[in-house]
Design an enzyme around this catalytic site. Sequence first.
Site, PDB file in Angstrom:
ATOM      1  N   ASN A  69     -79.608  15.488  68.194  1.00  0.00           N
ATOM      2  CA  ASN A  69     -79.908  14.124  68.654  1.00  0.00           C
ATOM      3  C   ASN A  69     -78.717  13.207  68.469  1.00  0.00           C
ATOM      4  O   ASN A  69     -77.928  13.370  67.542  1.00  0.00           O
ATOM      5  CB  ASN A  69     -81.134  13.556  67.915  1.00  0.00           C
ATOM      6  CG  ASN A  69     -80.738  12.815  66.634  1.00  0.00           C
ATOM      7  OD1 ASN A  69     -80.355  11.642  66.651  1.00  0.00           O
ATOM      8  ND2 ASN A  69     -80.820  13.526  65.514  1.00  0.00           N
ATOM      9  N   GLY A  72     -78.574   7.002  68.082  1.00  0.00           N
ATOM     10  CA  GLY A  72     -77.714   5.832  67.898  1.00  0.00           C
ATOM     11  C   GLY A  72     -78.427   4.638  67.285  1.00  0.00           C
ATOM     12  O   GLY A  72     -78.155   3.492  67.643  1.00  0.00           O
ATOM     13  N   CYS A 131     -76.379   8.358  58.872  1.00  0.00           N
ATOM     14  CA  CYS A 131     -76.588   8.463  60.323  1.00  0.00           C
ATOM     15  C   CYS A 131     -75.309   8.958  60.979  1.00  0.00           C
ATOM     16  O   CYS A 131     -74.276   8.298  60.881  1.00  0.00           O
ATOM     17  CB  CYS A 131     -76.982   7.123  60.934  1.00  0.00           C
ATOM     18  SG  CYS A 131     -76.989   7.227  62.746  1.00  0.00           S
ATOM     19  N   ASN A 193     -79.929  14.539  55.752  1.00  0.00           N
ATOM     20  CA  ASN A 193     -79.913  14.052  57.127  1.00  0.00           C
ATOM     21  C   ASN A 193     -79.360  15.182  58.012  1.00  0.00           C
ATOM     22  O   ASN A 193     -79.186  16.314  57.555  1.00  0.00           O
ATOM     23  CB  ASN A 193     -79.058  12.776  57.213  1.00  0.00           C
ATOM     24  CG  ASN A 193     -79.497  11.855  58.337  1.00  0.00           C
ATOM     25  OD1 ASN A 193     -79.800  12.317  59.450  1.00  0.00           O
ATOM     26  ND2 ASN A 193     -79.536  10.561  58.073  1.00  0.00           N
ATOM     27  N   THR A 194     -79.094  14.895  59.255  1.00  0.00           N
ATOM     28  CA  THR A 194     -78.726  15.952  60.205  1.00  0.00           C
ATOM     29  C   THR A 194     -77.261  16.391  60.057  1.00  0.00           C
ATOM     30  O   THR A 194     -76.412  15.634  59.602  1.00  0.00           O
ATOM     31  CB  THR A 194     -78.974  15.459  61.638  1.00  0.00           C
ATOM     32  OG1 THR A 194     -78.353  14.186  61.801  1.00  0.00           O
ATOM     33  CG2 THR A 194     -80.449  15.334  61.927  1.00  0.00           C
ATOM     34  N   GLY A 266     -89.552  16.295  59.815  1.00  0.00           N
ATOM     35  CA  GLY A 266     -88.894  15.550  60.888  1.00  0.00           C
ATOM     36  C   GLY A 266     -89.150  16.116  62.260  1.00  0.00           C
ATOM     37  O   GLY A 266     -90.168  15.826  62.904  1.00  0.00           O
TER      38      GLY A 266
HETATM   39  O1  RRO Z   1     -80.637   7.147  65.219  1.00  0.00           O
HETATM   40  C1  RRO Z   1     -79.978   8.195  65.069  1.00  0.00           C
HETATM   41  O2  RRO Z   1     -79.182   8.600  65.922  1.00  0.00           O
HETATM   42  C2  RRO Z   1     -80.083   9.010  63.857  1.00  0.00           C
HETATM   43  C3  RRO Z   1     -80.147   8.477  62.580  1.00  0.00           C
HETATM   44 BR1  RRO Z   1     -80.296   6.646  62.253  1.00  0.00          BR
HETATM   45  C4  RRO Z   1     -80.113   9.351  61.467  1.00  0.00           C
HETATM   46  O3  RRO Z   1     -80.157   8.950  60.292  1.00  0.00           O
HETATM   47  N1  RRO Z   1     -80.019  10.681  61.701  1.00  0.00           N
HETATM   48  C5  RRO Z   1     -79.951  11.183  62.944  1.00  0.00           C
HETATM   49  O4  RRO Z   1     -79.870  12.408  63.111  1.00  0.00           O
HETATM   50  N2  RRO Z   1     -80.001  10.348  64.013  1.00  0.00           N
END
Ligand code: RRO
Length: 304
Positions: A69, A72, A131, A193-194, A266
Amino acid sequence: MADTRVTLAGLTLDNPVIPASGTFGFGAEFAPWYDLDVLGSIALKSTTLEPRAGNDLPRIAETPAGLLNSIGLENPGLAAVVANELPQLATIYHKPVIANIAGFSVEEYAECAAVLDRQPQVGWLEINISCPNVRHGGMSFGLDPASAAEVTAAVKAVTTKPVFVKLSPNAADIVAIARACTEAGADGLSLINTLLGRRIDLASRRPVLANGDGGLSGPAILPVALRLVHQVARAVDRPIIGLGGVASARDVIEMMLAGATAVQVGSANLVDPLACQRIIADLPRAMDELGITALSDIIGAAQP
Ligand code: RRO
């Protein structure tokens, strides 16, 4: 009778299962599917001071056993979250929630935290310094121990609620970041997180995502998350919310054995909107099969 309760920084949850930030919005889209009150808590979409439309499309790509993903940080902004999202959430969910905060400066994190601190349904703050999809701010605070500590201290200075810092698997040394956050006052840590990733369209020879890179989530990253939760749990004496690829009750148990007190789900919500409900319903049977009477007994039980 299986006891699924866990206590997270002073607040007790009926069960450890929490939809992860960014995969559940502010709850409203999921309320028609099931009674949200079965959830241990809800982690809300990252909120920034100003509204954000997010990145250009396409910003989602499928991968084997995962999802890339590049949203943003799309969100309605702090004022609209307080005026619209939280009042609506209070009508469909009746337990404390986790407000997730993102920002582009230390001051922005603190300003959001000060406002969300005053919202009665907010039980915990989760500071997103991980992020991967914005050029400035976001993950840049989560790759450097000094920056991570600075954000943590600024948020702690304006809130009395427990502060969890959400860590990035893209940091060179996640344990150093975890230590810096806890020394700066973090009450707990959320991870992971990712992971940064990319796909390329064969015909156009261009990245599939308009932004180029994105964040990889889903079952593909569960072993990475387990390893990092294990490492951080060994190093730091704070509760951990484990996440990354969790899609079943047995995954929840595995994450807790690695050291997590609670577990976020998630991408599974995007595959099946009933995922969290199913996982919670499956937990007592999975516990019985494994001889577990109280989930709180197994936190970190796989640590040496
Ligand atoms: O919104 C995003 O693109 C996003 C966020 Br804030 C995050 O913390 N982790 C992610 O994979 N995408």
